[in-house]
Design a protein around this motif. Structure first.
Motif, PDB file in Angstrom:
ATOM      1  N   LEU A  21       0.796  -1.208   0.100  1.00  0.00           N
ATOM      2  CA  LEU A  21       0.173  -0.035   0.111  1.00  0.00           C
ATOM      3  C   LEU A  21       0.773   1.407  -0.140  1.00  0.00           C
ATOM      4  N   LEU A  22       1.852   1.541   0.925  1.00  0.00           N
ATOM      5  CA  LEU A  22       2.461   2.727   1.091  1.00  0.00           C
ATOM      6  C   LEU A  22       3.485   2.971  -0.064  1.00  0.00           C
ATOM      7  N   VAL A  23       4.466   1.940  -0.144  1.00  0.00           N
ATOM      8  CA  VAL A  23       5.698   1.877  -1.126  1.00  0.00           C
ATOM      9  C   VAL A  23       4.777   2.568  -2.656  1.00  0.00           C
ATOM     10  N   PRO A  24       3.808   1.621  -2.898  1.00  0.00           N
ATOM     11  CA  PRO A  24       3.253   1.898  -4.249  1.00  0.00           C
ATOM     12  C   PRO A  24       2.701   3.406  -4.327  1.00  0.00           C
ATOM     13  N   PHE A  25       2.121   3.687  -3.363  1.00  0.00           N
ATOM     14  CA  PHE A  25       1.473   4.993  -3.296  1.00  0.00           C
ATOM     15  C   PHE A  25       2.525   6.066  -3.374  1.00  0.00           C
ATOM     16  N   VAL A  26       3.505   5.981  -2.427  1.00  0.00           N
ATOM     17  CA  VAL A  26       4.703   7.001  -2.424  1.00  0.00           C
ATOM     18  C   VAL A  26       5.368   7.037  -3.738  1.00  0.00           C
ATOM     19  N   ALA A  27       5.614   5.732  -4.341  1.00  0.00           N
ATOM     20  CA  ALA A  27       6.172   5.851  -5.546  1.00  0.00           C
ATOM     21  C   ALA A  27       5.450   6.520  -6.808  1.00  0.00           C
ATOM     22  N   GLY A  28       4.059   6.247  -6.860  1.00  0.00           N
ATOM     23  CA  GLY A  28       3.239   6.727  -7.505  1.00  0.00           C
ATOM     24  C   GLY A  28       3.392   8.587  -7.552  1.00  0.00           C
ATOM     25  N   HIS A  29       3.330   8.869  -6.384  1.00  0.00           N
ATOM     26  CA  HIS A  29       3.047  10.356  -6.189  1.00  0.00           C
ATOM     27  C   HIS A  29       4.565  11.163  -6.210  1.00  0.00           C
ATOM     28  N   LEU A  30       5.788  10.174  -6.325  1.00  0.00           N
ATOM     29  CA  LEU A  30       6.905  10.782  -6.553  1.00  0.00           C
ATOM     30  C   LEU A  30       7.131  10.798  -8.049  1.00  0.00           C
ATOM     31  N   LEU A  31       6.360   9.932  -8.758  1.00  0.00           N
ATOM     32  CA  LEU A  31       6.516   9.839 -10.350  1.00  0.00           C
ATOM     33  C   LEU A  31       5.276  10.787 -10.695  1.00  0.00           C
ATOM     34  N   ARG A  32       4.822  11.510  -9.902  1.00  0.00           N
ATOM     35  CA  ARG A  32       3.645  12.258 -10.928  1.00  0.00           C
ATOM     36  C   ARG A  32       3.964  13.372 -11.839  1.00  0.00           C
ATOM     37  N   PRO A  33       5.283  14.016 -11.496  1.00  0.00           N
ATOM     38  CA  PRO A  33       5.772  15.031 -12.627  1.00  0.00           C
ATOM     39  C   PRO A  33       5.598  14.463 -13.733  1.00  0.00           C
ATOM     40  N   TRP A  34       5.926  13.206 -13.993  1.00  0.00           N
ATOM     41  CA  TRP A  34       6.319  12.731 -15.282  1.00  0.00           C
ATOM     42  C   TRP A  34       5.024  11.782 -15.679  1.00  0.00           C
ATOM     43  N   ILE A  35       4.321  11.305 -14.827  1.00  0.00           N
ATOM     44  CA  ILE A  35       3.083  10.431 -15.241  1.00  0.00           C
ATOM     45  C   ILE A  35       1.937  10.803 -14.930  1.00  0.00           C
ATOM     46  N   GLY A  36       1.918  11.931 -14.053  1.00  0.00           N
ATOM     47  CA  GLY A  36       0.433  12.388 -13.439  1.00  0.00           C
ATOM     48  C   GLY A  36      -0.586  12.844 -14.411  1.00  0.00           C
ATOM     49  N   ALA A  37      -0.249  13.634 -15.637  1.00  0.00           N
ATOM     50  CA  ALA A  37      -0.945  14.152 -16.562  1.00  0.00           C
ATOM     51  C   ALA A  37      -1.340  12.806 -17.262  1.00  0.00           C
ATOM     52  N   TRP A  38      -0.772  11.783 -17.338  1.00  0.00           N
ATOM     53  CA  TRP A  38      -1.046  10.790 -18.273  1.00  0.00           C
ATOM     54  C   TRP A  38      -2.128   9.918 -17.545  1.00  0.00           C
ATOM     55  N   VAL A  39      -1.986   9.745 -16.339  1.00  0.00           N
ATOM     56  CA  VAL A  39      -2.755   8.985 -15.678  1.00  0.00           C
ATOM     57  C   VAL A  39      -4.269   9.481 -15.450  1.00  0.00           C
ATOM     58  N   THR A  40      -4.126  11.078 -15.188  1.00  0.00           N
ATOM     59  CA  THR A  40      -5.411  11.671 -15.099  1.00  0.00           C
ATOM     60  C   THR A  40      -6.217  11.667 -16.096  1.00  0.00           C
ATOM     61  N   ARG A  41      -5.542  11.753 -17.371  1.00  0.00           N
ATOM     62  CA  ARG A  41      -6.330  11.522 -18.724  1.00  0.00           C
ATOM     63  C   ARG A  41      -7.052  10.310 -18.989  1.00  0.00           C
ATOM     64  N   ARG A  42      -6.458   9.345 -18.407  1.00  0.00           N
ATOM     65  CA  ARG A  42      -6.885   7.868 -18.627  1.00  0.00           C
ATOM     66  C   ARG A  42      -8.190   7.654 -17.502  1.00  0.00           C
ATOM     67  N   LYS A  43      -9.201   8.184 -17.387  1.00  0.00           N
ATOM     68  CA  LYS A  43     -10.069   7.861 -16.463  1.00  0.00           C
ATOM     69  C   LYS A  43     -10.590   6.190 -16.560  1.00  0.00           C
ATOM     70  N   ALA A  44     -10.899   5.880 -17.771  1.00  0.00           N
ATOM     71  CA  ALA A  44     -11.275   4.698 -17.927  1.00  0.00           C
ATOM     72  C   ALA A  44     -10.351   3.406 -17.457  1.00  0.00           C
ATOM     73  N   MET A  45      -9.117   3.829 -17.644  1.00  0.00           N
ATOM     74  CA  MET A  45      -7.988   2.833 -17.040  1.00  0.00           C
ATOM     75  C   MET A  45      -8.160   2.767 -15.503  1.00  0.00           C
ATOM     76  N   LEU A  46      -8.062   4.023 -14.777  1.00  0.00           N
ATOM     77  CA  LEU A  46      -8.486   4.036 -13.488  1.00  0.00           C
ATOM     78  C   LEU A  46      -9.676   3.273 -12.700  1.00  0.00           C
ATOM     79  N   THR A  47     -10.758   3.541 -13.604  1.00  0.00           N
ATOM     80  CA  THR A  47     -11.994   2.667 -13.321  1.00  0.00           C
ATOM     81  C   THR A  47     -11.866   1.297 -13.387  1.00  0.00           C
ATOM     82  N   ILE A  48     -11.177   0.850 -14.477  1.00  0.00           N
ATOM     83  CA  ILE A  48     -10.939  -0.598 -14.559  1.00  0.00           C
ATOM     84  C   ILE A  48      -9.879  -1.243 -13.512  1.00  0.00           C
TER      85      ILE A  48
END
Length: 326
Positions: free
Chosen positions: A172-199
């Motif tokens: 839980l914690l390590v993936p969450f922190v890793a994702g947040h630290l990578l947000r400057p590079w992948i945040g916009a890509w993840v935010t645009r893919r709402k369908a992927m997040l839902t799945i």
């Protein structure tokens, strides 16, 4: 608008019920159970990684301005709710895994999507709802396991072990922190893919539910639970939801919150997250116990959607004309 919102959730509720039926009729056994368990673990890791990447640091900083409201939401979520849970789990006719499930339900963070959506429908402070719900989920990664360790032994559960803490950190914690630290590079890509997040959201929940209920069925879940037990859980969930809705309304009055913030307190403070609860239960408890422990959460989740839809509609109908026109 409310009908469209509920329509989004109804297929998932049906899928959730279908998964429970499937796990009851065709539970995974032996090697297949191991494969399903590993797939559920991968889904949990991916889920928290993507949510970490999605969380905006700007939203956290801007939300600090309304700190009294956020503290009130957190107090209801992580103090008042657990106290209610301790009371319910101590009732003489609520014992064993059902008591543990009711208490676990009360230790979870608030929902994000539905809290924000209902606040918008009710013409509340949407920006504050985003911050409060995000804070609740962020803190829940640490606070919920800590509360489980502190309180669930009192309720007759085994609590969590050192191995359980390690699983929380790794899954839980390590993936969450890793994702947040990578947000400057992948945040916009993840935010645009709402369908992927839902799945990923729904897929990981369904996998954990299938794995958990399958393991519980193999261990004799339905021979240990009666129709009376299910009715009892439902009635206690209704009572819990009614208590918390009344509490959030009263606290908002005492704090003299403006209408828009009172709505945030009611919707963010009264909910519990199925999306967080299912994977956390899969990490915190033995597979054979998870199915029973999740039953109160699944019932409460559906009840809170129906109740809050009605309340949001009444807020919208009574909104001042300048807000109603928005």
């Amino acid at each position: 608008m409310i009908a469209r919102f509920l329509a989004v959730f109804e297929p998932f509720i049906l899928m959730l019920l279908g998964t429970v039926v499937l796990a009851s009729l065709v539970p995974a056994r032996g090697e297949m159970a191991m494969i399903v368990g590993y797939a559920a673990d991968v889904g949990i890791v991916l889920l928290f990684f993507l949510h970490g990447a999605k969380l905006s640091r700007d939203a956290i900083l801007s939300g600090l301005r309304n700190w009294k409201l956020h503290l009130a939401v957190l107090a209801v979520t992580f103090v008042a709710f657990p106290l209610f849970g301790l009371g319910l789990s101590a009732l003489p006719f609520v014992t064993g895994p059902l008591a543990a499930g009711l208490l676990f339900l009360t230790l979870l963070p608030s929902t994000v999507q539905s809290s924000i959506a209902f606040t918008a429908i009710a013409r509340g402070n949407v920006a504050a709802a985003v911050c409060s719900a995000s804070f609740s989920n962020l803190l829940g990664i640490l606070v919920t396991p800590a509360l489980v360790a502190l309180l669930m032994r009192t309720a007759g559960s085994a609590g969590i072990s050192v191995e359980g803490v390690e699983k929380i950190v790794v899954q839980l914690l390590v993936p969450f922190v890793a994702g947040h630290l990578l947000r400057p590079w992948i945040g916009a890509w993840v935010t645009r893919r709402k369908a992927m997040l839902t799945i990923v959201d729904r897929g990981s929940i369904l996998l954990v539910v299938y794995s958990a209920f399958g393991a519980a069925v193999v261990e004799g879940l339905w021979s240990r639970l009666s129709l009376g037990d299910l009715i009892l859980i439902g009635l206690l969930c209704v009572a819990l939801l009614a208590f918390v809705l009344a509490l959030t309304f009263a606290v908002a009055r005492l704090m003299k919150l403006p209408r828009e913030d009172a709505i945030v307190l009611q919707f963010c403070g009264s909910k519990k997250s199925l999306a967080s609860g299912v994977p956390m239960a899969g990490v915190l408890f033995p597979p054979a116990q998870v199915g029973v422990i999740l039953l109160p959460l699944m019932l409460f989740h559906q009840l809170q959607l129906v109740a809050c839809a009605v309340i949001a509609r009444r807020y919208a109908e009574s909104a001042p004309s300048d807000l109603a026109a928005d």
